[in-house]
Design a protein around this motif. Sequence first.
Motif, PDB file in Angstrom:
ATOM      1  N   HIS A   1      36.169  63.484  24.223  1.00  0.00           N
ATOM      2  CA  HIS A   1      35.532  63.943  23.053  1.00  0.00           C
ATOM      3  C   HIS A   1      34.465  63.028  21.702  1.00  0.00           C
ATOM      4  N   TYR A   2      35.018  61.311  21.870  1.00  0.00           N
ATOM      5  CA  TYR A   2      34.748  60.816  20.800  1.00  0.00           C
ATOM      6  C   TYR A   2      33.341  61.106  20.825  1.00  0.00           C
ATOM      7  N   GLU A   3      32.342  61.288  21.463  1.00  0.00           N
ATOM      8  CA  GLU A   3      30.398  60.706  20.956  1.00  0.00           C
ATOM      9  C   GLU A   3      30.223  62.118  20.994  1.00  0.00           C
ATOM     10  N   ASP A   4      30.623  62.565  21.474  1.00  0.00           N
ATOM     11  CA  ASP A   4      30.042  64.587  20.808  1.00  0.00           C
ATOM     12  C   ASP A   4      30.852  65.368  19.434  1.00  0.00           C
ATOM     13  N   HIS A   5      32.304  64.581  18.838  1.00  0.00           N
ATOM     14  CA  HIS A   5      32.711  64.974  17.982  1.00  0.00           C
ATOM     15  C   HIS A   5      33.016  63.755  16.638  1.00  0.00           C
ATOM     16  N   MET A   6      34.196  62.790  17.532  1.00  0.00           N
ATOM     17  CA  MET A   6      34.220  62.055  16.525  1.00  0.00           C
ATOM     18  C   MET A   6      32.960  60.759  15.595  1.00  0.00           C
ATOM     19  N   VAL A   7      32.037  60.678  16.462  1.00  0.00           N
ATOM     20  CA  VAL A   7      31.273  60.338  15.658  1.00  0.00           C
ATOM     21  C   VAL A   7      30.320  60.907  14.615  1.00  0.00           C
ATOM     22  N   LYS A   8      29.780  62.053  15.134  1.00  0.00           N
ATOM     23  CA  LYS A   8      29.732  63.278  13.813  1.00  0.00           C
ATOM     24  C   LYS A   8      30.747  62.935  12.950  1.00  0.00           C
ATOM     25  N   ALA A   9      31.930  62.980  12.729  1.00  0.00           N
ATOM     26  CA  ALA A   9      33.217  63.118  12.155  1.00  0.00           C
ATOM     27  C   ALA A   9      33.560  62.608  11.003  1.00  0.00           C
ATOM     28  N   GLU A  10      33.441  61.666  11.679  1.00  0.00           N
ATOM     29  CA  GLU A  10      32.858  60.115  11.066  1.00  0.00           C
ATOM     30  C   GLU A  10      32.518  59.603  10.132  1.00  0.00           C
ATOM     31  N   ALA A  11      31.132  60.400  11.035  1.00  0.00           N
ATOM     32  CA  ALA A  11      29.506  60.440   9.766  1.00  0.00           C
ATOM     33  C   ALA A  11      29.724  60.764   8.897  1.00  0.00           C
ATOM     34  N   GLU A  12      30.248  61.652   9.098  1.00  0.00           N
ATOM     35  CA  GLU A  12      30.302  62.986   7.873  1.00  0.00           C
ATOM     36  C   GLU A  12      31.288  62.142   6.952  1.00  0.00           C
ATOM     37  N   LEU A  13      32.378  61.445   7.162  1.00  0.00           N
ATOM     38  CA  LEU A  13      33.401  60.658   6.600  1.00  0.00           C
ATOM     39  C   LEU A  13      32.124  59.854   5.578  1.00  0.00           C
ATOM     40  N   THR A  14      32.477  59.015   6.160  1.00  0.00           N
ATOM     41  CA  THR A  14      30.887  58.227   5.671  1.00  0.00           C
ATOM     42  C   THR A  14      30.175  58.474   4.667  1.00  0.00           C
ATOM     43  N   ARG A  15      29.419  59.534   4.814  1.00  0.00           N
ATOM     44  CA  ARG A  15      28.882  59.718   3.415  1.00  0.00           C
ATOM     45  C   ARG A  15      28.875  61.063   3.007  1.00  0.00           C
ATOM     46  N   LEU A  16      29.889  61.296   3.249  1.00  0.00           N
ATOM     47  CA  LEU A  16      30.684  62.132   2.091  1.00  0.00           C
ATOM     48  C   LEU A  16      31.546  60.599   1.060  1.00  0.00           C
ATOM     49  N   GLU A  17      31.954  60.037   1.337  1.00  0.00           N
ATOM     50  CA  GLU A  17      32.394  58.743   0.782  1.00  0.00           C
ATOM     51  C   GLU A  17      31.656  57.846  -0.325  1.00  0.00           C
ATOM     52  N   LYS A  18      29.967  57.689   0.738  1.00  0.00           N
ATOM     53  CA  LYS A  18      29.398  56.863  -0.402  1.00  0.00           C
ATOM     54  C   LYS A  18      28.577  58.474  -1.686  1.00  0.00           C
ATOM     55  N   LYS A  19      28.750  59.015  -1.029  1.00  0.00           N
ATOM     56  CA  LYS A  19      28.125  60.022  -2.450  1.00  0.00           C
ATOM     57  C   LYS A  19      29.151  60.184  -3.006  1.00  0.00           C
ATOM     58  N   HIS A  20      30.758  59.712  -2.702  1.00  0.00           N
ATOM     59  CA  HIS A  20      31.872  60.021  -3.761  1.00  0.00           C
ATOM     60  C   HIS A  20      31.575  58.401  -4.805  1.00  0.00           C
ATOM     61  N   VAL A  21      30.699  57.248  -4.631  1.00  0.00           N
ATOM     62  CA  VAL A  21      31.097  55.863  -5.019  1.00  0.00           C
ATOM     63  C   VAL A  21      29.968  56.392  -5.826  1.00  0.00           C
ATOM     64  N   GLN A  22      28.785  57.133  -5.754  1.00  0.00           N
ATOM     65  CA  GLN A  22      27.416  56.986  -5.837  1.00  0.00           C
ATOM     66  C   GLN A  22      27.737  58.143  -7.843  1.00  0.00           C
ATOM     67  N   ASP A  23      28.397  59.017  -7.194  1.00  0.00           N
ATOM     68  CA  ASP A  23      29.420  60.314  -8.454  1.00  0.00           C
ATOM     69  C   ASP A  23      29.968  59.424  -9.145  1.00  0.00           C
ATOM     70  N   GLN A  24      30.754  59.053  -8.721  1.00  0.00           N
ATOM     71  CA  GLN A  24      31.253  57.840 -10.038  1.00  0.00           C
ATOM     72  C   GLN A  24      30.727  57.237 -10.843  1.00  0.00           C
ATOM     73  N   ALA A  25      29.410  56.028 -10.061  1.00  0.00           N
ATOM     74  CA  ALA A  25      29.148  55.393 -11.013  1.00  0.00           C
ATOM     75  C   ALA A  25      28.439  56.182 -12.222  1.00  0.00           C
ATOM     76  N   ILE A  26      27.662  57.091 -11.965  1.00  0.00           N
ATOM     77  CA  ILE A  26      26.624  57.850 -12.256  1.00  0.00           C
ATOM     78  C   ILE A  26      28.085  58.460 -13.798  1.00  0.00           C
ATOM     79  N   ASP A  27      29.199  58.662 -12.976  1.00  0.00           N
ATOM     80  CA  ASP A  27      29.655  59.232 -14.460  1.00  0.00           C
ATOM     81  C   ASP A  27      30.238  57.720 -15.582  1.00  0.00           C
TER      82      ASP A  27
END
Length: 137
Positions: free
Chosen positions: A111-137
């Motif tokens: 189920h890589y295409e229908d599950h893992m790709v989405k899960a990995e994209a969400e992990l990447t999005r959350l990581e980028k958000k965390h880095v942005q939030d850290q930069a603001i603080d």
Amino acid sequence: MNIKEASEITKVSSDTIRYYEKIGLIPPINRTSSGIRDIDERIIGRITFVRQMRSAGMSIENLLLYIHLVDSSEDHIAEQKDLLKQQLSVMEEKRDDLQAAIDHLTWKLDHYEDHMVKAEAELTRLEKKHVQDQAID
């Protein structure tokens, strides 16, 4: 034969053979007049037995108990079988855990295409958000 030869025959390192002797998993080894271990077929058999039991996952502690029961002049077959049954149960549990991990990875690959790709994209999005939030603080 010396310990090096015994090591080659049994596929157990010389250090491990010394350790097994020290803790009593194998009987004391006879020595030559110059102090070199003189290992005979009896000791080779014991080393091989211990290696096989360790390969079956048996702990040193349980193996010491098992060897003590084997070497006893009394009949301890019931206790020996109980130890083997306990070890079998441990190994079956490990097998089941390993099979569950294999099944999980197989599902993820299937189920890589229908599950893992989405899960990995969400992990990447959350990581980028965390880095942005850290930069603001």
